[in-house]
Design an enzyme around this catalytic site. Sequence first.
Site, short mmCIF file in Angstrom:
data_model
loop_
_atom_site.label_atom_id
_atom_site.label_comp_id
_atom_site.label_asym_id
_atom_site.label_seq_id
_atom_site.Cartn_x
_atom_site.Cartn_y
_atom_site.Cartn_z
N ASP A 246 0.81 -1.22 0.00
CA ASP A 246 0.00 0.00 0.00
C ASP A 246 0.84 1.27 0.00
O ASP A 246 2.05 1.21 -0.18
CB ASP A 246 -1.06 0.00 1.11
CG ASP A 246 -0.52 -0.64 2.36
OD1 ASP A 246 0.62 -0.31 2.70
OD2 ASP A 246 -1.24 -1.46 2.98
N LYS B 279 -4.71 3.27 -0.67
CA LYS B 279 -5.67 4.32 -0.94
C LYS B 279 -5.11 5.24 -2.02
O LYS B 279 -3.94 5.61 -1.97
CB LYS B 279 -5.89 5.13 0.33
CG LYS B 279 -7.24 5.80 0.37
CD LYS B 279 -7.32 6.76 1.53
CE LYS B 279 -7.15 6.07 2.88
NZ LYS B 279 -7.38 6.95 4.02
N MET C 123 -1.09 8.87 12.16
CA MET C 123 -2.23 9.38 11.39
C MET C 123 -2.86 10.60 12.08
O MET C 123 -4.07 10.76 12.08
CB MET C 123 -3.29 8.28 11.22
CG MET C 123 -2.78 7.09 10.43
SD MET C 123 -3.90 5.67 10.44
CE MET C 123 -3.53 4.91 12.01
#
Length: 471
Positions: A259, A281, A395
């Site tokens: 990813d 993503k 995050m």
Amino acid sequence: MVMHTSSSQTSWFPIVLRLQDAHVLVIGGGNVAANKVQLLVPTGAKVEVLSASLTPELQRLSESGAITHVLADVSAHDVQKRLAHCRLVYVATNDAALNRELAALCQAANVPVCAVDDPAISSFITPALSIRGAVQIAVSTGGAAPVLARRLRARIEEILPAGLHKLAEFMQSKRLSLREHVPNTSERRQIWERFLDGKGQHLALEGNVQAAEQELEHLTQTQQTQGEVWLVGAGPGNPDLLTLAALRLMQDADTVLYDNLVGPDILNYVRRDAERVFVGKQRNRHTLPQEGINDELIRRAKAGERVLRLKGGDPFIFGRGGEEMEALVAAGVPFRIVPGISAANGCAAYAGIPLTHRDCAQACLFITGHARADGTLELAWDKIALRGQTVVIYMGLNMLPFLCEKLQEHGLPADWPAALVERGTTAQQRVFEGTLTTLPALATTHKVTSPTLVIIGEVVRHRVIPTQDIQ
Ligand code: SAH
């Protein structure tokens, strides 16, 4: 194997050339030419040496018929008329200007030319070679540092097993029959890998062909039809921080699912012909939902693939490794887990901020700052907003103003130290030091983007910029 360490912008392209029966012209009859001729003769090339004189060694080769000697003062005219049927040309006279003129002639005729010791005018160069039967190891620095290439070759030679040529010969002799018995490429590769991992390799290296054959037969009959999944942490971005286990599995995998956090620098270490599947993503596109990734891992493993699930940092720290592991258990798929250096460890080290410190931080908390779909973030603020501990937020960039506010609301002072580490451990790393009050503005002013780690606590005051090079 070809190692290439060209530092120049353009890179040389390493290939392995068949020269059987091809005409190769060597211009010059001194020692330098003789070195190249020695490499050329075993290839079965028709070597023609154009020069006014020969070293004794070349003389011997000429007399034995291994090469053809054209006795002549070298001239552009002589070379020109031979170019039409030449596969390669080596220019090795002791006259640099003449070498340049002849190399230009070859280049104009589109015939690959190597002017010895002068890569600037050559269209190919000869690497440092180490030959063990069918195994040839070529080390090239793109002409930048031939001495370094030879050093590297020597070091590689030290680790080559003695019977390497026998092993290669054995594998070559079985190639076709194995292909007939096992038509599937990936299964065949797995058999060979198990052969090399196990006793087969040693038998073949010793030249015990019969026993090696039996071992290969045995492996062919006990083929693994069930694949497996490897959940592997790739670290925070700098390939230096890959573990040896990760590196080995990256070299063995049939497929890699990776990813966003796994960049090209890391992917570079994955086996060239492994299938690469991006499951991260992407802007303006939906993330492949976690169940989709789980299903894909299971489907591929059941089809016999060895699937590498490569994750940024550590798979078990905000990496959804737990969910994937549970899905694999439920589906009965065998799996392995390899830890990675998590962003907290990597960023702290490369930014020079200790995560704990006797003076001020007896604990370190890793938390997520990722908001729920409805935009809220509920955390146990009373346990987070404590003195004497470091808080690392993964995050946390989007919710940074909210996070800083909450921590103050729950008791930390406005000037409590805090830092941002953007793209930690990589060449693009940026570090910003501030406080709970100033941090959100710092992020905006400097246009800080993901991935960024937030480190909060008095340890930030202990920051010392380390000297390690980040490449
Ligand atoms: N499993 C990963 C974390 C995945 S969550 C690990 O153990 O590191 C993704 C978050 O990790 C990012 O939003 C960022 O906060 C942090 N992160 C990962 N790599 C980073 C890096 N190189 N520099 C800064 N933060 C990083």
